[in-house]
Structure formats: C-alpha cells, structure tokens
Design a protein around this motif. Structure first.
Motif, PDB file in Angstrom:
ATOM      1  N   ASP A 276      -3.636 -11.140  -3.326  1.00 28.73           N
ATOM      2  CA  ASP A 276      -4.780 -11.039  -2.159  1.00 28.73           C
ATOM      3  C   ASP A 276      -5.959 -12.036  -1.975  1.00 28.73           C
ATOM      4  OD1 ASP A 276      -5.577 -10.607  -4.579  1.00 28.73           O
ATOM      5  OD2 ASP A 276      -6.088  -8.834  -4.391  1.00 28.73           O
ATOM      6  N   ASN A 277      -6.060 -13.088  -0.383  1.00 27.05           N
ATOM      7  CA  ASN A 277      -7.088 -13.604  -0.594  1.00 27.05           C
ATOM      8  C   ASN A 277      -7.200 -13.535   1.119  1.00 27.05           C
ATOM      9  OD1 ASN A 277      -4.753 -15.273   0.393  1.00 27.05           O
ATOM     10  ND2 ASN A 277      -4.528 -16.183  -1.208  1.00 27.05           N
ATOM     11  N   LEU A 278      -8.005 -14.488   1.695  1.00 31.95           N
ATOM     12  CA  LEU A 278      -8.256 -14.082   3.184  1.00 31.95           C
ATOM     13  C   LEU A 278      -6.978 -14.611   4.141  1.00 31.95           C
ATOM     14  CD1 LEU A 278     -10.343 -13.350   4.951  1.00 31.95           C
ATOM     15  CD2 LEU A 278     -11.691 -16.021   4.914  1.00 31.95           C
ATOM     16  N   ALA A 279      -6.548 -16.178   2.929  1.00 33.93           N
ATOM     17  CA  ALA A 279      -5.063 -16.342   4.378  1.00 33.93           C
ATOM     18  C   ALA A 279      -4.600 -15.301   4.488  1.00 33.93           C
ATOM     19  CB  ALA A 279      -4.713 -17.962   3.824  1.00 33.93           C
ATOM     20  N   ARG A 280      -3.833 -14.685   3.099  1.00 32.50           N
ATOM     21  CA  ARG A 280      -2.657 -13.440   3.122  1.00 32.50           C
ATOM     22  C   ARG A 280      -2.830 -11.943   4.511  1.00 32.50           C
ATOM     23  NH1 ARG A 280      -2.609  -8.357  -0.212  1.00 32.50           N
ATOM     24  NH2 ARG A 280      -3.902  -8.166   1.069  1.00 32.50           N
ATOM     25  N   ASP A 281      -4.350 -11.874   4.118  1.00 33.67           N
ATOM     26  CA  ASP A 281      -4.924 -11.025   4.857  1.00 33.67           C
ATOM     27  C   ASP A 281      -5.317 -11.406   6.680  1.00 33.67           C
ATOM     28  OD1 ASP A 281      -5.747 -10.190   2.644  1.00 33.67           O
ATOM     29  OD2 ASP A 281      -8.155 -10.179   2.766  1.00 33.67           O
ATOM     30  N   ARG A 282      -4.994 -12.378   6.920  1.00 31.32           N
ATOM     31  CA  ARG A 282      -5.218 -13.118   8.349  1.00 31.32           C
ATOM     32  C   ARG A 282      -3.396 -13.283   8.535  1.00 31.32           C
ATOM     33  NH1 ARG A 282      -8.981 -17.811   7.938  1.00 31.32           N
ATOM     34  NH2 ARG A 282     -11.360 -16.694   8.532  1.00 31.32           N
ATOM     35  N   GLN A 283      -2.828 -13.558   7.831  1.00 31.31           N
ATOM     36  CA  GLN A 283      -1.282 -13.267   8.074  1.00 31.31           C
ATOM     37  C   GLN A 283      -0.819 -11.569   8.640  1.00 31.31           C
ATOM     38  OE1 GLN A 283       1.205 -16.413   6.577  1.00 31.31           O
ATOM     39  NE2 GLN A 283      -0.281 -16.618   4.985  1.00 31.31           N
ATOM     40  N   LEU A 284      -1.526 -10.456   7.068  1.00 31.00           N
ATOM     41  CA  LEU A 284      -0.697  -9.898   7.886  1.00 31.00           C
ATOM     42  C   LEU A 284      -0.994  -9.032   8.536  1.00 31.00           C
ATOM     43  CD1 LEU A 284      -0.638  -8.730   4.181  1.00 31.00           C
ATOM     44  CD2 LEU A 284       1.233  -8.575   5.007  1.00 31.00           C
ATOM     45  N   ILE A 285      -2.175  -9.298   8.530  1.00 32.91           N
ATOM     46  CA  ILE A 285      -3.478  -7.956   9.905  1.00 32.91           C
ATOM     47  C   ILE A 285      -2.320  -7.782  11.478  1.00 32.91           C
ATOM     48  CG2 ILE A 285      -5.023  -9.707  11.263  1.00 32.91           C
ATOM     49  CD1 ILE A 285      -6.436  -7.199   9.856  1.00 32.91           C
ATOM     50  N   GLY A 286      -1.898  -8.771  11.718  1.00 32.85           N
ATOM     51  CA  GLY A 286      -1.413  -9.319  13.019  1.00 32.85           C
ATOM     52  C   GLY A 286       0.344  -8.051  12.876  1.00 32.85           C
ATOM     53  N   MET A 287       0.676  -8.531  11.843  1.00 31.18           N
ATOM     54  CA  MET A 287       1.771  -7.222  11.843  1.00 31.18           C
ATOM     55  C   MET A 287       1.959  -5.808  11.187  1.00 31.18           C
ATOM     56  SD  MET A 287       4.513  -9.402   8.861  1.00 31.18           S
ATOM     57  CE  MET A 287       5.012 -11.603   9.530  1.00 31.18           C
ATOM     58  N   VAL A 288       0.357  -5.299  11.344  1.00 26.32           N
ATOM     59  CA  VAL A 288      -0.148  -3.648  10.625  1.00 26.32           C
ATOM     60  C   VAL A 288      -0.704  -4.021  11.844  1.00 26.32           C
ATOM     61  CG1 VAL A 288      -1.709  -2.801  10.050  1.00 26.32           C
ATOM     62  CG2 VAL A 288      -0.809  -4.723   8.552  1.00 26.32           C
ATOM     63  N   GLN A 289      -0.979  -4.802  13.063  1.00 23.98           N
ATOM     64  CA  GLN A 289      -1.689  -3.936  13.991  1.00 23.98           C
ATOM     65  C   GLN A 289      -0.431  -3.895  15.392  1.00 23.98           C
ATOM     66  OE1 GLN A 289      -4.697  -6.514  15.479  1.00 23.98           O
ATOM     67  NE2 GLN A 289      -3.352  -6.256  18.298  1.00 23.98           N
ATOM     68  N   LYS A 290       1.447  -4.690  15.152  1.00 25.62           N
ATOM     69  CA  LYS A 290       2.149  -4.599  16.068  1.00 25.62           C
ATOM     70  C   LYS A 290       2.866  -3.687  15.268  1.00 25.62           C
ATOM     71  CE  LYS A 290       2.558  -9.069  17.298  1.00 25.62           C
ATOM     72  NZ  LYS A 290       3.763 -10.734  16.857  1.00 25.62           N
ATOM     73  N   THR A 291       2.819  -3.016  13.929  1.00 24.27           N
ATOM     74  CA  THR A 291       3.212  -1.929  13.416  1.00 24.27           C
ATOM     75  C   THR A 291       2.866  -0.904  13.260  1.00 24.27           C
ATOM     76  OG1 THR A 291       4.337  -3.029  11.312  1.00 24.27           O
ATOM     77  CG2 THR A 291       4.598  -1.231  11.217  1.00 24.27           C
ATOM     78  N   GLY A 292       1.848  -0.463  12.868  1.00 27.57           N
ATOM     79  CA  GLY A 292       0.855   0.639  12.838  1.00 27.57           C
ATOM     80  C   GLY A 292      -0.430   0.935  14.077  1.00 27.57           C
ATOM     81  N   GLY A 293      -0.285   0.138  15.210  1.00 29.17           N
ATOM     82  CA  GLY A 293      -1.635   0.060  15.498  1.00 29.17           C
ATOM     83  C   GLY A 293      -3.039   0.031  15.015  1.00 29.17           C
ATOM     84  N   LEU A 294      -4.026   0.086  15.854  1.00 29.96           N
ATOM     85  CA  LEU A 294      -4.904  -0.409  15.330  1.00 29.96           C
ATOM     86  C   LEU A 294      -5.627   0.082  15.026  1.00 29.96           C
ATOM     87  CD1 LEU A 294      -6.711  -1.358  19.081  1.00 29.96           C
ATOM     88  CD2 LEU A 294      -6.668  -2.881  17.079  1.00 29.96           C
ATOM     89  N   LEU A 295      -5.184   2.225  14.743  1.00 31.62           N
ATOM     90  CA  LEU A 295      -5.196   3.062  12.960  1.00 31.62           C
ATOM     91  C   LEU A 295      -4.537   2.659  11.727  1.00 31.62           C
ATOM     92  CD1 LEU A 295      -4.856   6.165  15.693  1.00 31.62           C
ATOM     93  CD2 LEU A 295      -6.967   5.544  14.745  1.00 31.62           C
ATOM     94  N   GLY A 296      -3.531   1.744  12.595  1.00 27.27           N
ATOM     95  CA  GLY A 296      -2.712   1.497  11.385  1.00 27.27           C
ATOM     96  C   GLY A 296      -3.654   0.511  10.646  1.00 27.27           C
ATOM     97  N   VAL A 297      -4.135  -0.293  11.233  1.00 26.03           N
ATOM     98  CA  VAL A 297      -4.988  -1.228  10.744  1.00 26.03           C
ATOM     99  C   VAL A 297      -6.396  -0.749  10.440  1.00 26.03           C
ATOM    100  CG1 VAL A 297      -6.919  -3.316  11.579  1.00 26.03           C
ATOM    101  CG2 VAL A 297      -4.459  -3.295  13.168  1.00 26.03           C
TER     102      VAL A 297
END
Length: 601
Positions: free
Chosen positions: A253-274
C-alpha cells in the motif's frame, strides 16, 4: 474486543497430499546476543535431530518488541539472505523461534515519508472527487430544463461525510428522472437529456452501479440485440476491472499502487466508489493496525512485499488447497518460549515423551450457549465460534472414545472442575486465567480472548497463554494484541486435525489459521504429534471441509459501490455498443474495503 468480519467465499477443490513435516525441513531462529537463546536453539536441534546448520542467530538486541523499521530493513532481509546463501529456500518449511526472539513487531511510523505522502495524496484526491460530484449534481439540473440549470452546485466541503454526499447525488438523479418524465416522448431534447442523465449517472456510480440500476429496473431480463450486447460488454468490462483491482490490491500500500488503482475504482464504482475507497484507506491509515506478532510476519518472509495495513490470508489454510504450491510461499512458525527457560525446555521434553506414549486425559470444552444460524449470521461471529465448540463436542462424543465435558453456560469452568485435562478450548475471560485445570503432561489447549499472549515471560502473569504454560500445558496459541475473532482457528477445525495424529502441531495450526502478518502466535514444539501413537479420531470423521471437498476463498473483492436508493424510471439501456461515457476526472484508485472485523467482547 472481536467485531464481525466478512470472511471468505468458496468453491470445491481436491486436497493435495502433503508429506508430514520432518526435522530436516525445520530451521531455528534465535538471538545472537542471548546465551539462553543459543542454548535453547541448540537443545532443540539436538533433541529433535534438526541439522546444526539450520540454526540462525539473528543480530539485534533481545526484547519483547522490534521496531517495524528494524524488521523491514534489517531482520527480514537478513533471514531471506541466510535462506538464500545456505541454499535452504526450497528446504525450510518451518521456523522455530526460541527464547529472546522478539514477540511483536511495532506499528509503521505514521510520520514516515511514504505514509505522509499517501495521507496527503488521499486528502487531495478526496477534494477532487467531492468537487467533481458537486459538478455532476449541477449538471443533472440541465435535464428537462429549458434554460438555466434547476440545481445549483452543492457547496460540499472536501471532508463532507460520504452519506451526505450520496444522499445529495441520489436526490439529484431522482429529480432529473422526474423532470425527464415530464418531457413529451417526441420532444427533440428528450433523447439528448436522457443521454446526459445516463452519462452523469455513470460517472457517479460506474459500470457496477449502471448494471445494478439496470437490474433493479428489470431491463436486463428483456434485453435483446444491441442492448443485450451492450450489457455483455459492460459485464465483461466489470470482470476485467475487478480482476485488475484484485491484483493491484495485493501490492504494497503505497502511492504508486494508489495511482494505478484509482482509475480502475473510478470506472468500476464511479466517483461514489472512489469516495468510499478513499475513506476506507484513510481509516486504515488512521487506525494504523500495522503491528503484528514477530512469528506471524516471519511466516511471510519468503513472500514478495504485501499490503501492510491489514492482515494477509494464510495460503496454507485448507481453503487454499487448490492453489499451486509455488503460490503458497508461507513458512510455518512455532515458538518455544515461556515464563522461565526451564518451562520453555519442558515444552520440548514433554512433547517428545508424550508423543511416544500418547496423550491421555479428558477433553474440556467451554461454550457460552450463544445461538448461531449459518443462513443469517456472518462468518467470524460470536455465534459461529460458540457453535464450533459445540460441534467439536458432538463430533468427539460420536466418533471417539474420549471423555468429553461440555459446558454450554455463560459461566466458565471454575477451580476444581477440570481434573485429568488433556485438551481444552473455551472463552471468554480477558487476561484472567481461571485455574480450573489439572493439566496432564503434553496437554494442548487455547482460550479465545484478546491479547492472551501479550506477554510470555512474566511468571505469575494472568493472561491465558502464559498462565497455561506455567500451569503445565505443552502447547497453546493466542494473540499478542487485539486479533479480532476471526483470527482464531475454529475449534472444530483445529482439534479434529490434531486428534487424527496425522499432522504435527504446526501443520495443524497452519491448516486452520486464517491469517498471517497479524497478531496470532503458536507456542509449542512444532513437530509435536500428541496423538501419533494412539489416534483419537479417524480421518473419515473429520468435518467434510477438511477431508475432500475443500473451499478455496476468492481473493478479497473490491468494496461494493455504495448502495443508492432505487431511482424511479432507471436510465434506459443504451442502444449503442460503447459503454456509457464518463466525464474525465483525475484518477483516484481503490483497494478492497477493510473487512468489517469482529472484536472479542
């Protein structure tokens, strides 16, 4: 205190045959600056036939706690290097930690640069997500309007509660749907406004939310042609995104992982999921539950770096039997330590002696009369563990010749109640050992309660692990800090395996221990098989989950999109092959939600 935890999902698999642990597969870890540590390590190696070259004496000061930075930068690399240099990486299946090896590894420093960087990044990304959601709400005001938007941009603070934002978004979309419904079907603007509403809705809830909305509206059942193809595309997209998120969420759990994950979360769950993901990560950082037992972290010493702000699933657990051996790179660990060095040595002597003659005595099981309904109650609940103790009693009464004493009342066994004790499991008396037992040599038992192994070196201590060792047991287990209930092996998993005589103590523990990199430890000779000479339970009488059709848990799923109240007249399924357009917003990742944990009361 132990809270409810949503645990693991399963499919049936076959059990691979695994040879029983041998002394040649054992390594002993002691402390170089402790003569007692060296003495006990050499004694165990001699008694059990562990090769002398399998003893590693670690540099560093003996003590109960090791700072996390020291573990990460010195101890762990040294152990990994020793395994590699000695050619033991593929040989060693078990470590024995002995006298003076630290009991706990401390928390990650909240002021460490990488933690501060993540914390600041999450704050920034939450501000962006909240601001973009506010823009979407204002945009929804255009639906059905002939002039200016009918909704103003909400003035949400970046720290506004997620529930408040969700309610505002839901109300905006409900209003947009209602205004759209007032437009004449032939109106040239209706299709344009419907598309706008769909796009903004998709941006708020993502592919997962759109599919839920369609399902609630009953449209999926009747979709044909382009609409059906569109649904298939969306489902495929969701499956791919979910798999990618699961892979990324296992990285540190670090910043590099966060930056990759956030786009996927946004597509999956939208901004509410984010927003939900950010809140979960911020809560993890706030709690900083990154301390662990030394032994539980040592179990992961062969593993690549992993998420630290939560436990890791124990891949040697029977539910993972279908995984290839190459992916189950867990080292079993047991500890030889007690209030005195003499007692620690006695754990070895008792194990060797009783293994030859067989453990005899009564089984004492102390449940509390808590009801459990598997159809309604969550795994990891109080009821499940209480029921597991009762299930164990029923199994032993039906399939063994052992004398079993079950107490199913809230009160614990009291002094004088438990003579001739060989096996025990019960709960719950926090840090207050009740000396109800006359332990037979070689006895094995554990008490389900918080932090009962927080000290092992204080004669007269009342925590259960220490007191039971001092009172005569040869093996026990417990947590060095708050473990949450689901961290304990289920009694009707652990004891049946041990009673078959087929598994060593440490193999029994690791086939039933749910987590690593967490709070639990096993204390006793790892090679001990108390029922090897006189098996008490046939393998045919094991719970089915332990003897043929095992359940492999899926990788923890990403957090569900926040459930929004049903919106009247859900957006129609688009009649085009592409997925709904989503407005560009800064990427914001998401890891799996923190399991809801169950503290021991």
């Amino acid at each position: 205190m132990l809270k409810h935890l949503v645990f693991l999902v399963a499919v049936s698999v076959a059990v691979p045959a695994v040879a029983s642990l041998t002394p040649q597969e054992v390594a002993i870890l002691g402390m170089a600056e402790s003569p007692e540590s060296r003495q006990l390590a050499e004694y165990y190696a001699k008694v059990r036939g562990v090769p002398p070259g399998h003893i590693l004496l670690l540099d560093g000061k003996p003590g109960r706690d090791m700072p996390r930075a020291e573990w990460e930068t010195k101890a762990r690399p040294a152990i990994r290097r020793w395994l590699r240099d000695e050619g033991l990486e593929q040989t060693i299946r078990c470590f024995v930690t002995v006298w003076d090896v630290p009991l706990r590894i401390g928390r990650r420093d909240p002021k460490a640069p990488e933690v501060v960087e993540r914390t600041e990044h999450l704050v920034q990304m939450r501000r962006v997500a909240v601001g973009t959601l506010a823009e979407l709400v204002a945009r929804v005001g255009l639906v059905g309007a002939t002039g200016q938007p009918s909704l103003e941009r909400p003035d949400w603070e970046p720290t506004a509660p997620r529930d408040e934002i969700t309610v505002g978004v839901e109300a905006a979309f409900r209003g947009g749907q209602q205004r759209l419904g007032t437009m004449a079907a032939e109106s040239p603007n209706r299709k344009q406004h419907a598309a706008l509403l769909e796009q903004t809705f998709g941006a708020a809830v993502g592919v997962n939310g759109l599919l839920r909305s369609i399902a609630r509206g009953g449209q999926a059942e009747h979709a044909e042609g382009p609409a059906a193809r569109q649904l298939d595309l969306m489902r495929g997209q969701l499956a791919g995104l979910t798999e990618g998120m699961q892979s990324l969420s296992r990285l540190p759990d670090n910043l590099a992982r966060d930056r990759q994950l956030i786009g996927m979360v946004q597509k999956t769950g939208g901004l509410l999921g984010v927003l939900e993901w950010i809140d979960n990560e911020q809560e993890l950082l706030r709690k900083n539950e990154t301390s662990a037992s030394f032994d539980s972290e040592l179990a992961m010493v062969k593993s690549p770096d992993y998420v630290l702000f939560r436990w890791q699933p124990n891949l040697l657990h029977y539910r993972f039997d279908s995984l290839p051996a190459s992916l189950r790179d867990v080292v079993m660990v047991s500890r030889l330590e007690a209030p005195t060095l003499e007692i620690a040595q006695r754990l070895i002597d008792d194990a060797v002696r009783i293994e030859k003659q067989g453990l005899e005595g009564k089984v004492y099981l102390d449940a509390r009369g808590i009801s459990y309904d598997p159809a309604k109650d969550q795994p990891g609940s109080y009821g499940q563990y209480d029921a597991s103790i009762r299930d164990l009693a029923a199994r032993l009464k039906a399939h063994t010749q052992l004398e079993v004493v079950l107490d199913n009342q809230p009160a614990l066994f009291q002094p004088g109640d438990c003579s001739d004790a060989a096996v025990y499991c019960g709960w719950y008396s926090l840090a207050k050992y009740v000396d109800a037992f006359d332990w037979n040599p070689g006895a094995v038992g554990y008490h389900i309660a918080s932090a009962e192994a927080r000290t092992l070196r204080k004669p007269g201590a009342t925590v259960w692990c220490s007191a039971m060792l001092e009172d005569g047991v040869a093996a026990t287990l417990g947590p060095v800090a708050e473990p949450y209930l689901a961290a304990f092996p289920l009694p009707d998993d652990f004891f049946p395996l041990l009673l078959t005589g087929k598994y060593t103590l440490v193999e029994t523990y690791y086939r039933t221990n749910p987590f690593n990199a967490w709070a639990m430890i096993l204390i006793g000779d790892p090679l001990y098989r108390p029922f090897a000479r006189n098996p008490a339970l046939s393998e045919d009488a094991l719970p089915e989950r332990l003897r043929g059709a095992h359940s492999q848990p899926a990788v923890p799923a990403p957090p569900a999109v926040p459930e929004m109240p049903a919106v009247p007249e859900q957006p129609a399924i688009p009649d085009r092959p592409e997925t709904p357009a989503v407005p560009d917003v800064p990427a914001i990742p998401e890891a799996p939600a923190v399991p809801q944990k169950s503290e021991i009361p």
